[in-house]
Design a protein around this motif. Structure first.
Motif, PDB file in Angstrom:
ATOM      1  N   VAL A   1       0.834  -1.203   0.000  1.00  0.00           N
ATOM      2  CA  VAL A   1       0.000   0.000   0.000  1.00  0.00           C
ATOM      3  C   VAL A   1       0.867   1.251   0.000  1.00  0.00           C
ATOM      4  N   GLY A   2       1.831   1.323   0.900  1.00  0.00           N
ATOM      5  CA  GLY A   2       2.708   2.493   0.977  1.00  0.00           C
ATOM      6  C   GLY A   2       3.490   2.704  -0.301  1.00  0.00           C
ATOM      7  N   ALA A   3       4.009   1.627  -0.860  1.00  0.00           N
ATOM      8  CA  ALA A   3       4.771   1.730  -2.115  1.00  0.00           C
ATOM      9  C   ALA A   3       3.895   2.260  -3.235  1.00  0.00           C
ATOM     10  N   ARG A   4       2.650   1.811  -3.292  1.00  0.00           N
ATOM     11  CA  ARG A   4       1.745   2.288  -4.348  1.00  0.00           C
ATOM     12  C   ARG A   4       1.377   3.751  -4.158  1.00  0.00           C
ATOM     13  N   LEU A   5       1.194   4.178  -2.928  1.00  0.00           N
ATOM     14  CA  LEU A   5       0.914   5.602  -2.675  1.00  0.00           C
ATOM     15  C   LEU A   5       2.087   6.464  -3.129  1.00  0.00           C
ATOM     16  N   LEU A   6       3.302   6.073  -2.748  1.00  0.00           N
ATOM     17  CA  LEU A   6       4.473   6.865  -3.132  1.00  0.00           C
ATOM     18  C   LEU A   6       4.703   6.839  -4.634  1.00  0.00           C
ATOM     19  N   GLU A   7       4.423   5.734  -5.287  1.00  0.00           N
ATOM     20  CA  GLU A   7       4.581   5.658  -6.739  1.00  0.00           C
ATOM     21  C   GLU A   7       3.578   6.578  -7.440  1.00  0.00           C
ATOM     22  N   ALA A   8       2.336   6.591  -6.983  1.00  0.00           N
ATOM     23  CA  ALA A   8       1.329   7.472  -7.574  1.00  0.00           C
ATOM     24  C   ALA A   8       1.738   8.931  -7.412  1.00  0.00           C
ATOM     25  N   LEU A   9       2.211   9.269  -6.240  1.00  0.00           N
ATOM     26  CA  LEU A   9       2.663  10.635  -5.978  1.00  0.00           C
ATOM     27  C   LEU A   9       3.841  10.998  -6.873  1.00  0.00           C
ATOM     28  N   ARG A  10       4.820  10.122  -6.951  1.00  0.00           N
ATOM     29  CA  ARG A  10       6.012  10.383  -7.756  1.00  0.00           C
ATOM     30  C   ARG A  10       5.658  10.563  -9.230  1.00  0.00           C
ATOM     31  N   GLU A  11       4.844   9.688  -9.763  1.00  0.00           N
ATOM     32  CA  GLU A  11       4.478   9.782 -11.182  1.00  0.00           C
ATOM     33  C   GLU A  11       3.712  11.068 -11.475  1.00  0.00           C
ATOM     34  N   HIS A  12       2.759  11.386 -10.626  1.00  0.00           N
ATOM     35  CA  HIS A  12       1.956  12.595 -10.843  1.00  0.00           C
ATOM     36  C   HIS A  12       2.831  13.844 -10.850  1.00  0.00           C
ATOM     37  N   TYR A  13       3.715  13.963  -9.867  1.00  0.00           N
ATOM     38  CA  TYR A  13       4.505  15.185  -9.752  1.00  0.00           C
ATOM     39  C   TYR A  13       5.679  15.224 -10.708  1.00  0.00           C
ATOM     40  N   ARG A  14       6.165  14.091 -11.146  1.00  0.00           N
ATOM     41  CA  ARG A  14       7.178  14.092 -12.213  1.00  0.00           C
ATOM     42  C   ARG A  14       6.536  14.674 -13.477  1.00  0.00           C
TER      43      ARG A  14
END
Length: 154
Positions: free
Chosen positions: A104-117
């Motif tokens: 769950v945590g990894a998916r949250l951080l990945e979504a955040l990273r992709e969006h802001y990149r």
């Protein structure tokens, strides 16, 4: 489990999770002041998610929010030779105990990273707890070379 951008209507659940996060984080220590009303956190969250500055991502399992991460952009002064893309201050990252170690945590951080990149951010910054530091590192966060801190006494 799904990950999606948070909405103002999520404010009551996010405020309750924020309180759970703080209780867990403060375990073993007695806070020096009484807890503030939950409605204050609900209103703050609702107002921020309804604006254009703060954003958040939530993870849902079984129709319930089981994790979240917030981001506030930090503007940078224009630089004559580039390097003035905003930074993202990542905070209030929490996954309920029953959903930990399930990605769950990894998916949250990945979504955040992709969006802001994709939004043109240069760097995301966070202050991890000792317990969460391995997850942040697996997600690609690294100790800074140039960050300095000056704690200001209240």
């Amino acid at each position: 489990m799904t990950v999606r951008p948070a909405r103002p209507a999520d404010a009551p659940a996010l405020a309750a999770l924020r309180r759970a996060f703080q209780h867990e984080d403060d375990e073993g220590r007695r806070p020096s002041t009484p807890a503030r009303p939950l409605e204050e956190a609900e209103q703050w969250t609702h107002d921020r998610l309804g604006g254009d500055r703060w954003s958040a991502w939530v993870a849902e399992a079984g129709g319930e929010i089981c994790g979240h991460v917030f981001l506030c952009p930090v503007e940078r002064m224009p630089h004559p030779y580039g390097g003035s893309a905003p930074l993202g201050y990542v905070t209030n990252f929490y996954v309920t105990p029953s959903q930990r170690r399930r990605g769950v945590g990894a998916r949250l951080l990945e979504a955040l990273r992709e969006h802001y990149r994709d939004a043109g951010f240069e760097t995301l910054i966070a202050w991890p707890s000792e317990r969460s530091s391995p997850l942040w590192r697996r997600a690609g966060f690294q100790p800074p070379d140039e960050l300095l801190e000056l704690p200001l006494d209240p």
